[in-house]
Design an enzyme around this catalytic site. Structure first.
Site, PDB file in Angstrom:
ATOM      1  N   GLU A  34       0.873  -1.026   0.139  1.00  0.00           N
ATOM      2  CA  GLU A  34      -0.058   0.033   0.042  1.00  0.00           C
ATOM      3  C   GLU A  34       0.953   1.309  -0.144  1.00  0.00           C
ATOM      4  O   GLU A  34       1.711   1.406   0.832  1.00  0.00           O
ATOM      5  CB  GLU A  34      -0.782  -0.273   1.153  1.00  0.00           C
ATOM      6  N   ARG A 259       5.027 -13.241   9.401  1.00  0.00           N
ATOM      7  CA  ARG A 259       5.800 -12.094   9.098  1.00  0.00           C
ATOM      8  C   ARG A 259       6.997 -12.003   9.893  1.00  0.00           C
ATOM      9  O   ARG A 259       7.209 -12.548  10.985  1.00  0.00           O
ATOM     10  CB  ARG A 259       4.966 -10.837   9.405  1.00  0.00           C
ATOM     11  N   LYS A 269       4.027   0.633   9.952  1.00  0.00           N
ATOM     12  CA  LYS A 269       4.176   1.681   9.144  1.00  0.00           C
ATOM     13  C   LYS A 269       3.498   2.718  10.224  1.00  0.00           C
ATOM     14  O   LYS A 269       3.835   4.144  10.181  1.00  0.00           O
ATOM     15  CB  LYS A 269       3.675   1.567   7.878  1.00  0.00           C
TER      16      LYS A 269
END
Length: 550
Positions: A34, A259, A269
């Site tokens: 994104e 992850r 983020k």
């Protein structure tokens, strides 16, 4: 030659079975960030995984921007992501944007409405949440759920035409309000957002939700294996539902893996942006940040990051990797390719009283003893030099083998010197040492006389080039945190130390992103942002040694 082949893992086992069964003939993966921030080391793991898998199976990988939320996205992030992927050493097959498919996504939503599988909702966000139920209790159906197909088609078109305000209506998939998977309880698939989009401008005022858009993007691009992290595992039934009922031709398969978690490292983020917004760091590329741009500016190499990502592999369960493992791969990559040189970070002046005034001689030294092919360099030596402040003690403890009054040490690549006198200022601070040297002890001449226990580094004073050194420690001092407290409580106030010293005069040729090993201090990178023709700035990448064992 770099080993690109990934070790066997559960994802490759799935791919092998799919190829064997004939379900897919070509492997197509994608990296779908994104564009709402800069990439970090966790994204690097996904980049390496997706591109390496496609490469191993002679397939292809798309770089696709999931730009479905114009309120948080920006062209700056698009550009930075493209730069990061290229810097890591990868070339994508196709550059794609979710926004390129908005027309088709809209048509697929209309199809769902016509099939009685989607409806326009009047409830507010809070009411939708209330109707959804809990993990223990089923949801209840909205009054809007019974609307006719014709009414839903009309309302959805009016949403597209801008007749409603933000939040006034949404489009929901009609699935099962009693499903044990809360993601299947009529999820929202379109919302109204009167916002300018970086790619489509003002064409749209309705935007698809990620959970609806993502499977359609994969299907449109012919992605075979949509590899994502474990938090999307509960959304896989919705992913499959969208693929099935939208009547797309391709049938991508979602696979989840754990992850990357690193000790003393923020991997969010949102939190990284908070560090920037609240001035804990200087930006996305601050060398203390775990962003790819921050790591690049600090001096990490793409080869080291790729090797690290391949070594940690992929798994289905969460684990935390010691950040020292990443640093280990940086040392391994730099030790054979970085020139060795000397730098004095906290200088103390030394005058060699019996060395001829005005004389400067050139001493030979290997550029990198572990890589003789790099050749030799020449180092000036004269009556005045700088040494590290910590390499002298007036009243040393036992087993201190560096310089102190009456003691003799070897200067790296040069001579033995002996401390004869200590010069102090009015406050009693040591400001200069007077030493003598033994001309018979020149390094490289085969001297086999007396031995000394200490060797220190130095820089010739009259030709030395001044430099700024930035020494980094962990930005976050603890990785574990209670839910009730802010991660900002764990920000290390001593994550950056700036000192001013000197480097060898041959550093006049140093340019941005050049990397060096400074004797005893570690590996350093010429900062590409702060270095100017008048001022050299070095970022310490990593120290020379670590207790970490691979």
């Amino acid at each position: 030659m770099e080993n690109k082949t990934t070790s066997s893992n559960f994802i490759k086992n799935i791919i092998n079975e799919d190829l064997k069964s004939g379900e897919y003939n070509e492997i197509v993966t994608r990296f779908p960030p994104e564009p709402n921030g800069y990439l970090h080391i966790g994204h690097a793991k996904s980049i390496v995984l997706n591109f390496d898998l496609a490469d191993e199976y002679n397939g292809k990988t798309n770089l696709r921007f999931d730009d479905t939320n114009p309120l948080k996205e920006d062209q700056e992030f698009v550009d930075s992501i493209k730069e990061d992927v290229k810097w890591l050493g990868y070339e994508w097959e196709n550059l794609c944007f979710a926004s390129n498919y908005f027309d088709e996504m809209y048509d697929r939503a209309v199809l769902l409405i016509k099939k009685g599988l989607a409806y326009v909702e009047d409830l507010s966000v809070d009411e939708i949440r209330e109707y959804r139920g809990t993990l223990k209790e089923p949801g209840k159906e909205s009054p809007s759920r019974s609307r006719s197909v014709e009414e839903n088609l009309d309302l959805f078109e009016r949403m597209k035409n801008g007749e409603f305000k933000n939040g006034e209506k949404v489009l929901r998939a009609k699935i099962d309000m009693a499903s044990p998977n809360i993601n299947m309880r009529d999820p929202v698939i379109y919302r109204i957002s009167h916002a300018n989009h970086h790619n489509t401008g003002d064409k749209w005022c309705i935007y698809p939700m990620y959970a609806y858009a993502h499977p359609l993007e994969d299907a449109i691009e012919g992605v075979t294996h949509s590899i994502c992290t474990l938090e999307f595992e509960d959304q896989r039934p919705l992913y499959n539902w969208v693929v099935e009922h939208s009547e797309v031709e391709a049938k991508p398969k979602q696979i989840e893996f754990a992850r990357l978690n690193l000790t003393n490292t923020v991997m969010s983020k949102r939190k990284l942006k908070q560090l920037i917004d609240e001035n804990y760091v200087d930006g996305w590329d601050d060398p203390r940040m775990p962003t790819i741009s921050g790591l690049r500016r600090r001096g990490f190499t793409p080869e080291a990051i790729r090797a690290f990502c391949r070594e940690i592999g992929v798994a289905k369960s969460y684990s935390t990797v010691d950040v020292q493992m990443l640093e280990h791969f940086v040392r391994e990559d730099l030790k054979l390719k970085s020139p060795r040189t000397m730098a004095v970070l906290k200088p103390l002046k030394v005058v060699i009283t019996n060395y001829p005034e005005g004389q400067v001689e050139m001493l030979d030294a290997e550029i990198n003893p572990e890589n003789p092919e790099m050749g030799t360099r020449q180092i000036p030596f004269s009556r005045e030099i700088y040494i590290e402040q910590e390499d002298f003690m007036e009243n040393p403890p036992k087993k201190y083998f560096r310089l102190f009054p009456g003691n003799e040490v070897r200067l790296k690549h040069a001579y033995f010197i002996k401390c004869e006198d200590v010069i102090k200022d009015e406050e009693g601070n040591v400001i200069e040492l007077h030493c003598t040297y033994d001309p018979e002890t020149k390094s490289g001449t085969g001297f086999t006389g007396r031995k000394v226990k200490g060797t220190i580094h130095w820089v010739e004073a009259t030709n030395a080039k001044s430099a700024e050194f930035r020494l980094y420690d962990s930005l976050i001092v603890e990785n574990e945190e209670e839910e009730s407290e802010s991660f900002l409580d764990h920000v290390n106030p001593n994550s950056l130390e700036i000192v001013n010293g000197f480097v060898e005069p041959n550093m006049d040729e140093a340019k941005a992103q050049d990397k060096y090993q400074f004797f005893r201090h570690g590996y350093f990178n010429v900062d590409p942002k702060e270095t100017t023709a008048e001022k050299l700035v070095f970022n310490r990448i990593v120290s020379l040694k670590s207790s970490f064992k691979l």
